[in-house]
Design a protein around this motif. Structure first.
Motif, PDB file in Angstrom:
ATOM      1  N   SER A  95       0.845  -1.280   0.018  1.00  0.00           N
ATOM      2  CA  SER A  95       0.026   0.019  -0.092  1.00  0.00           C
ATOM      3  C   SER A  95       0.784   1.332  -0.050  1.00  0.00           C
ATOM      4  CB  SER A  95      -0.965   0.078   1.221  1.00  0.00           C
ATOM      5  OG  SER A  95      -1.654   1.228   1.282  1.00  0.00           O
ATOM      6  N   GLY A  96       0.454   2.164  -0.778  1.00  0.00           N
ATOM      7  CA  GLY A  96       1.259   3.401  -0.919  1.00  0.00           C
ATOM      8  C   GLY A  96       2.564   3.420  -1.827  1.00  0.00           C
ATOM      9  N   SER A  97       2.590   2.190  -2.601  1.00  0.00           N
ATOM     10  CA  SER A  97       3.800   2.054  -3.415  1.00  0.00           C
ATOM     11  C   SER A  97       3.672   2.821  -4.803  1.00  0.00           C
ATOM     12  CB  SER A  97       4.082   0.640  -3.706  1.00  0.00           C
ATOM     13  OG  SER A  97       3.060   0.075  -4.340  1.00  0.00           O
ATOM     14  N   GLY A  98       2.536   3.330  -5.036  1.00  0.00           N
ATOM     15  CA  GLY A  98       2.528   3.915  -6.274  1.00  0.00           C
ATOM     16  C   GLY A  98       1.650   3.344  -7.431  1.00  0.00           C
ATOM     17  N   LYS A  99       0.930   2.029  -7.109  1.00  0.00           N
ATOM     18  CA  LYS A  99       0.332   1.318  -8.105  1.00  0.00           C
ATOM     19  C   LYS A  99      -0.862   2.168  -8.686  1.00  0.00           C
ATOM     20  CE  LYS A  99      -0.854  -1.996  -5.247  1.00  0.00           C
ATOM     21  NZ  LYS A  99      -0.349  -1.469  -4.049  1.00  0.00           N
ATOM     22  N   SER A 100      -1.724   2.741  -7.855  1.00  0.00           N
ATOM     23  CA  SER A 100      -2.811   3.567  -8.699  1.00  0.00           C
ATOM     24  C   SER A 100      -2.333   4.643  -9.323  1.00  0.00           C
ATOM     25  CB  SER A 100      -3.775   3.873  -7.364  1.00  0.00           C
ATOM     26  OG  SER A 100      -4.382   2.862  -6.784  1.00  0.00           O
ATOM     27  N   THR A 101      -1.288   5.158  -8.834  1.00  0.00           N
ATOM     28  CA  THR A 101      -0.896   6.327  -9.576  1.00  0.00           C
ATOM     29  C   THR A 101      -0.228   5.781 -10.921  1.00  0.00           C
ATOM     30  OG1 THR A 101      -0.026   7.457  -7.725  1.00  0.00           O
ATOM     31  CG2 THR A 101       1.003   8.200  -9.764  1.00  0.00           C
ATOM     32  N   LEU A 102       0.381   4.768 -11.160  1.00  0.00           N
ATOM     33  CA  LEU A 102       1.116   4.241 -12.293  1.00  0.00           C
ATOM     34  C   LEU A 102      -0.315   3.715 -13.167  1.00  0.00           C
ATOM     35  CD1 LEU A 102       2.785   3.156 -14.137  1.00  0.00           C
ATOM     36  CD2 LEU A 102       2.974   1.072 -13.084  1.00  0.00           C
ATOM     37  N   ALA A 152      -1.951 -14.686  -9.622  1.00  0.00           N
ATOM     38  CA  ALA A 152      -1.618 -15.906 -10.396  1.00  0.00           C
ATOM     39  C   ALA A 152      -2.452 -16.105 -11.708  1.00  0.00           C
ATOM     40  CB  ALA A 152      -2.206 -17.065  -9.304  1.00  0.00           C
ATOM     41  N   ARG A 153      -3.416 -15.384 -11.912  1.00  0.00           N
ATOM     42  CA  ARG A 153      -4.251 -15.459 -13.071  1.00  0.00           C
ATOM     43  C   ARG A 153      -3.499 -14.658 -14.304  1.00  0.00           C
ATOM     44  NH1 ARG A 153      -9.776 -16.515 -12.509  1.00  0.00           N
ATOM     45  NH2 ARG A 153     -10.348 -16.915 -10.531  1.00  0.00           N
ATOM     46  N   ALA A 154      -2.539 -13.883 -14.087  1.00  0.00           N
ATOM     47  CA  ALA A 154      -2.016 -13.193 -15.212  1.00  0.00           C
ATOM     48  C   ALA A 154      -0.695 -13.917 -15.852  1.00  0.00           C
ATOM     49  CB  ALA A 154      -1.345 -11.905 -14.525  1.00  0.00           C
ATOM     50  N   GLN A 155      -0.506 -13.533 -17.165  1.00  0.00           N
ATOM     51  CA  GLN A 155       0.617 -14.126 -17.989  1.00  0.00           C
ATOM     52  C   GLN A 155       1.913 -13.597 -17.425  1.00  0.00           C
ATOM     53  OE1 GLN A 155      -0.835 -12.582 -21.592  1.00  0.00           O
ATOM     54  NE2 GLN A 155      -2.302 -14.325 -21.892  1.00  0.00           N
ATOM     55  N   ARG A 156       1.904 -12.353 -16.903  1.00  0.00           N
ATOM     56  CA  ARG A 156       3.106 -11.615 -16.447  1.00  0.00           C
ATOM     57  C   ARG A 156       2.890 -10.816 -15.189  1.00  0.00           C
ATOM     58  NH1 ARG A 156       5.580  -7.778 -19.933  1.00  0.00           N
ATOM     59  NH2 ARG A 156       3.520  -7.343 -20.615  1.00  0.00           N
ATOM     60  N   VAL A 157       3.703 -11.015 -14.400  1.00  0.00           N
ATOM     61  CA  VAL A 157       3.473 -10.360 -12.855  1.00  0.00           C
ATOM     62  C   VAL A 157       4.844  -9.529 -12.484  1.00  0.00           C
ATOM     63  CG1 VAL A 157       3.153 -10.626 -10.410  1.00  0.00           C
ATOM     64  CG2 VAL A 157       2.281 -12.293 -11.870  1.00  0.00           C
ATOM     65  N   PHE A 158       4.560  -8.287 -12.130  1.00  0.00           N
ATOM     66  CA  PHE A 158       5.430  -7.302 -11.648  1.00  0.00           C
ATOM     67  C   PHE A 158       5.149  -6.802 -10.490  1.00  0.00           C
ATOM     68  CE2 PHE A 158       5.092  -7.084 -16.457  1.00  0.00           C
ATOM     69  CZ  PHE A 158       6.400  -6.999 -16.903  1.00  0.00           C
ATOM     70  N   ARG A 159       6.160  -6.546  -9.759  1.00  0.00           N
ATOM     71  CA  ARG A 159       6.094  -5.610  -8.391  1.00  0.00           C
ATOM     72  C   ARG A 159       6.680  -4.381  -8.380  1.00  0.00           C
ATOM     73  NH1 ARG A 159       4.945  -7.494  -3.494  1.00  0.00           N
ATOM     74  NH2 ARG A 159       4.895  -9.724  -4.120  1.00  0.00           N
ATOM     75  N   LEU A 160       5.869  -3.334  -7.964  1.00  0.00           N
ATOM     76  CA  LEU A 160       6.253  -2.131  -7.962  1.00  0.00           C
ATOM     77  C   LEU A 160       6.899  -1.873  -6.439  1.00  0.00           C
ATOM     78  CD1 LEU A 160       6.371   0.784  -9.575  1.00  0.00           C
ATOM     79  CD2 LEU A 160       4.088   1.095  -8.340  1.00  0.00           C
ATOM     80  N   SER A 161       8.132  -1.521  -6.521  1.00  0.00           N
ATOM     81  CA  SER A 161       8.941  -1.121  -5.357  1.00  0.00           C
ATOM     82  C   SER A 161       9.990  -0.069  -5.545  1.00  0.00           C
ATOM     83  CB  SER A 161       9.737  -2.512  -4.988  1.00  0.00           C
ATOM     84  OG  SER A 161      10.608  -2.132  -3.861  1.00  0.00           O
ATOM     85  N   ASP A 162      10.092   0.952  -4.847  1.00  0.00           N
ATOM     86  CA  ASP A 162      10.948   2.020  -4.783  1.00  0.00           C
ATOM     87  C   ASP A 162      10.623   2.588  -6.003  1.00  0.00           C
ATOM     88  OD1 ASP A 162      12.337   1.541  -2.278  1.00  0.00           O
ATOM     89  OD2 ASP A 162      13.412  -0.140  -3.298  1.00  0.00           O
ATOM     90  N   GLY A 163       9.463   2.722  -6.529  1.00  0.00           N
ATOM     91  CA  GLY A 163       9.136   3.408  -7.727  1.00  0.00           C
ATOM     92  C   GLY A 163       9.454   2.812  -8.942  1.00  0.00           C
ATOM     93  N   VAL A 164       9.839   1.598  -9.116  1.00  0.00           N
ATOM     94  CA  VAL A 164      10.289   0.899 -10.097  1.00  0.00           C
ATOM     95  C   VAL A 164       9.508  -0.430 -10.288  1.00  0.00           C
ATOM     96  CG1 VAL A 164      12.293  -0.135 -11.608  1.00  0.00           C
ATOM     97  CG2 VAL A 164      12.546   2.016 -10.057  1.00  0.00           C
TER      98      VAL A 164
END
Length: 234
Positions: free
Chosen positions: A43-50, A210-222
């Motif tokens: 929470s607060g990592s910027g996911k919704s902003t992206l 787990a349903r996605a073809q590709r998974v990313f993690r947003l951490s430190d703005g990247v």
């Protein structure tokens, strides 16, 4: 074919009497037609902003974004709004339904801004979409008379009624119980696949990711690519 091309996307917010807040520090992402991408993060990592930037609701501080081959910086505000209206469907965690409108009227709303045949066919198109999500007998109900799962189905129908090419789902199961959430994600996956639309899901739930073809993690703005997630055991 790459539909969404992002390079070096940053988002910085200037704060009074404080150091600037760097929310995104250089996001790179390519999304192809029919792709299903999941983005995780605390929470607060910027996911919704992206998500708002990818959906043309907001502009990055720096970096480049191409939407269906057209650079964002070459779009006027009007063209950006029209492109978003025609091509992007948003599914929000809190549903954002209009409380004084029926399910049918809520789904009709995006078509009120359609300058073409969609405007005149809006009621039929909305009814067909509600039938598709299993709410054919609940069209006349106000949101307060619908369960959480039914409200989310209305929100999905509203997001998809214009047949968008990009579906952005921000924590679509966050307000639902596990069983209802699984049903909603199955429905969203099916409709996106049938329409050939790209689907980007923001989530903290490994069952959803787990349903996605590709998974990313947003951490430190990247964004960092993750190994595919196996469906957790029940």
């Amino acid at each position: 074919m790459v539909f969404l091309h992002a390079r070096g996307i940053t988002r910085t917010v200037e704060l009074p009497d404080a150091e600037p807040l760097h929310i995104l520090r250089g996001v790179d992402l390519d999304v192809e037609v029919g792709d299903h991408v999941s983005i995780m993060g605390r929470s607060g990592s910027g996911k919704s902003t992206l998500l708002n930037i990818l959906g043309l609701l907001d502009a990055p501080t720096s970096g480049t974004l191409e939407f269906d081959g057209v650079p964002l910086d070459r779009m006027t505000a009007g063209r950006r709004d029209r492109t978003r209206g025609r091509n992007v469907g948003f599914v929000f965690q809190q549903f954002n339904l209009l409380p004084r409108r029926t399910a049918l009227e809520n789904v009709e709303m995006p078509l009120l801004y359609d300058g073409g045949r969609g405007f005149w066919r809006r009621r039929r198109l909305a009814a067909e979409m509600l039938e598709r999500v299993g709410l054919g007998e609940r069209m006349a109900q106000m949101p307060e008379r619908l369960s959480g799962g039914e409200q989310q189905r209305v929100a999905i129908a509203r997001a998809l009624v214009r047949s968008p090419r990009l579906i952005l789902a921000d924590e679509p199961t966050g307000a639902l119980d596990v069983e209802t959430g699984a049903t909603i994600m199955t429905l969203l996956d099916q409709i996106a696949t049938q329409a050939g639309a790209a689907l980007i899901t923001i989530t903290h739930d490994p069952h959803v990711a787990a349903r996605a073809q590709r998974v990313f993690r947003l951490s430190d703005g990247v964004l960092h690519a993750e190994e595919p997630i196996l469906e957790p055991a029940a």
